[in-house]
Design a protein around this motif. Sequence first.
Motif, short mmCIF file in Angstrom:
data_model
loop_
_atom_site.label_atom_id
_atom_site.label_comp_id
_atom_site.label_asym_id
_atom_site.label_seq_id
_atom_site.Cartn_x
_atom_site.Cartn_y
_atom_site.Cartn_z
N ALA A 142 0.84 -1.21 0.00
CA ALA A 142 0.00 0.00 0.00
C ALA A 142 0.87 1.26 0.00
CB ALA A 142 -0.94 0.00 1.20
N LEU A 143 1.93 1.26 0.81
CA LEU A 143 2.84 2.40 0.84
C LEU A 143 3.54 2.56 -0.50
CD1 LEU A 143 4.41 2.02 4.41
CD2 LEU A 143 2.54 3.52 3.70
N SER A 144 3.95 1.45 -1.11
CA SER A 144 4.59 1.49 -2.43
C SER A 144 3.65 2.09 -3.46
CB SER A 144 5.03 0.10 -2.86
OG SER A 144 5.57 0.13 -4.16
N THR A 145 2.39 1.70 -3.42
CA THR A 145 1.41 2.23 -4.36
C THR A 145 1.28 3.74 -4.20
OG1 THR A 145 0.23 0.13 -4.40
CG2 THR A 145 -1.01 2.08 -5.10
N LEU A 146 1.27 4.23 -2.97
CA LEU A 146 1.20 5.68 -2.72
C LEU A 146 2.46 6.38 -3.21
CD1 LEU A 146 -0.35 5.56 0.83
CD2 LEU A 146 -1.36 6.71 -1.15
N ALA A 147 3.62 5.80 -2.94
CA ALA A 147 4.89 6.39 -3.38
C ALA A 147 4.96 6.44 -4.90
CB ALA A 147 6.06 5.62 -2.80
N ARG A 148 4.51 5.37 -5.56
CA ARG A 148 4.52 5.34 -7.02
C ARG A 148 3.56 6.39 -7.59
NH1 ARG A 148 5.71 -0.41 -9.23
NH2 ARG A 148 7.09 -1.22 -7.61
N ASP A 149 2.43 6.59 -6.92
CA ASP A 149 1.49 7.63 -7.36
C ASP A 149 2.15 8.99 -7.25
OD1 ASP A 149 -1.17 8.57 -8.20
OD2 ASP A 149 -1.31 9.34 -6.14
N ALA A 150 2.88 9.23 -6.17
CA ALA A 150 3.57 10.50 -5.97
C ALA A 150 4.64 10.70 -7.05
CB ALA A 150 4.18 10.58 -4.58
N ILE A 151 5.39 9.66 -7.34
CA ILE A 151 6.43 9.75 -8.37
C ILE A 151 5.79 10.07 -9.71
CG2 ILE A 151 8.11 8.41 -9.71
CD1 ILE A 151 8.77 6.96 -7.00
N ASP A 152 4.72 9.36 -10.04
CA ASP A 152 4.03 9.60 -11.31
C ASP A 152 3.53 11.04 -11.40
OD1 ASP A 152 2.71 8.60 -13.80
OD2 ASP A 152 0.90 9.09 -12.66
N LEU A 153 2.98 11.55 -10.32
CA LEU A 153 2.47 12.93 -10.31
C LEU A 153 3.61 13.94 -10.39
CD1 LEU A 153 0.28 15.10 -9.96
CD2 LEU A 153 0.49 14.75 -7.48
N LEU A 154 4.58 13.81 -9.51
CA LEU A 154 5.60 14.84 -9.36
C LEU A 154 6.63 14.84 -10.48
CD1 LEU A 154 6.02 14.59 -5.51
CD2 LEU A 154 4.72 16.29 -6.81
N ALA A 155 6.76 13.74 -11.20
CA ALA A 155 7.70 13.68 -12.33
C ALA A 155 6.98 13.85 -13.66
CB ALA A 155 8.47 12.37 -12.30
N GLY A 156 5.68 14.02 -13.62
CA GLY A 156 4.90 14.10 -14.84
C GLY A 156 4.44 15.50 -15.17
N PRO A 157 3.68 15.62 -16.23
CA PRO A 157 3.23 16.93 -16.69
C PRO A 157 2.23 17.62 -15.76
CG PRO A 157 2.20 15.18 -17.98
CD PRO A 157 3.22 14.54 -17.09
N GLN A 158 1.63 16.87 -14.83
CA GLN A 158 0.66 17.49 -13.92
C GLN A 158 1.29 18.08 -12.67
OE1 GLN A 158 -2.24 14.26 -13.50
NE2 GLN A 158 -3.62 15.46 -14.81
N ALA A 159 2.59 17.93 -12.50
CA ALA A 159 3.25 18.46 -11.30
C ALA A 159 2.99 19.96 -11.16
CB ALA A 159 4.74 18.18 -11.35
N CYS A 160 2.92 20.68 -12.27
CA CYS A 160 2.68 22.13 -12.21
C CYS A 160 1.24 22.46 -11.89
CB CYS A 160 3.11 22.79 -13.52
SG CYS A 160 2.13 22.25 -14.94
N ARG A 161 0.39 21.45 -11.76
CA ARG A 161 -1.02 21.66 -11.44
C ARG A 161 -1.34 21.34 -9.97
NH1 ARG A 161 -5.33 22.42 -15.21
NH2 ARG A 161 -4.41 23.13 -17.14
N VAL A 162 -0.32 21.09 -9.16
CA VAL A 162 -0.53 20.89 -7.73
C VAL A 162 -0.81 22.27 -7.13
CG1 VAL A 162 0.51 20.19 -5.54
CG2 VAL A 162 0.91 18.83 -7.61
N ARG A 163 -1.88 22.35 -6.35
CA ARG A 163 -2.30 23.61 -5.73
C ARG A 163 -2.56 23.40 -4.23
NH1 ARG A 163 -1.19 24.80 -10.32
NH2 ARG A 163 -2.55 25.68 -11.91
N GLU A 164 -2.59 24.52 -3.51
CA GLU A 164 -3.03 24.50 -2.12
C GLU A 164 -4.33 25.29 -2.05
OE1 GLU A 164 -1.25 25.07 2.33
OE2 GLU A 164 -0.55 26.47 0.82
#
Length: 180
Positions: free
Chosen positions: A112-134
Motif C-alpha cells: 500500500a505504501l509502495s502504491t502511494l509512493a509510485r502515485d507521488a512519483i508519477d504525479l511529481l515527475a509528470g506533466p501534472q506536477a505544475c497543477r498541484v495547488r493549495e
Amino acid sequence: MFTFLSGRPCLDLTTTLQVRHREPVETLRTPHDARDWIEQAGLAERVAVDDAGLVRLRELREVIHRLARAALTAAPSDPADVRRLNEVAAHPPTVPCLADGTVRHRGDLDQALSTLARDAIDLLAGPQACRVRECAHPDCSRLFLDVSHAGRRRWCGMAACGNKSKSAAYRRRVRGGTDR
C-alpha cells in the motif's frame, strides 16, 4: 470517514494532517485509523497496521507533502526526501483483483505504501506536477490537483471551501466591504 478531494491518492494522504498552517489536526491517530484510511482510499482491504506501520505511513505522508510543496513553489526537492520516496516505491505495489464486476486491491502495508509512493512519483515527475495547488481558503491547507480546463482552480472543493469563501466575500460586500 475520511475525505478524498485531492484528485490523487498521494495528495489525499497529505491531507490526513489538516490545517497544517495553524493548529494541525492529526486524523491518523491510531493504527486502526491508518488501516481505515488505506481501505477507504481503495488501496487495499484489511491491511494489518501496527504502531510502527502508523509511523511509516505518517513519515511517507510528510515526504510526499514536502515534495509536493516543492513542486507547488518550484523549489528544489530535498534529495533525502526523493531517496526515501524511491525506497518506499521499490516494493511491489498492491495487486488489482476483479471481484463482482469491480476492482479491489489486495496487499500488505508495504504494498500500500509502495502504491502511494509510485502515485507521488508519477504525479511529481509528470506533466501534472505544475497543477498541484493549495486550497485558498484560510482554514484549509489541502493540496489538490487542479484538473480544471483553465488551470485556475482556487479551492479544494466548491461544496466546502469554495462555498465558504464565496459566501464570506458576499457578506463582506453586503456590509460595504470592497471584496470584488
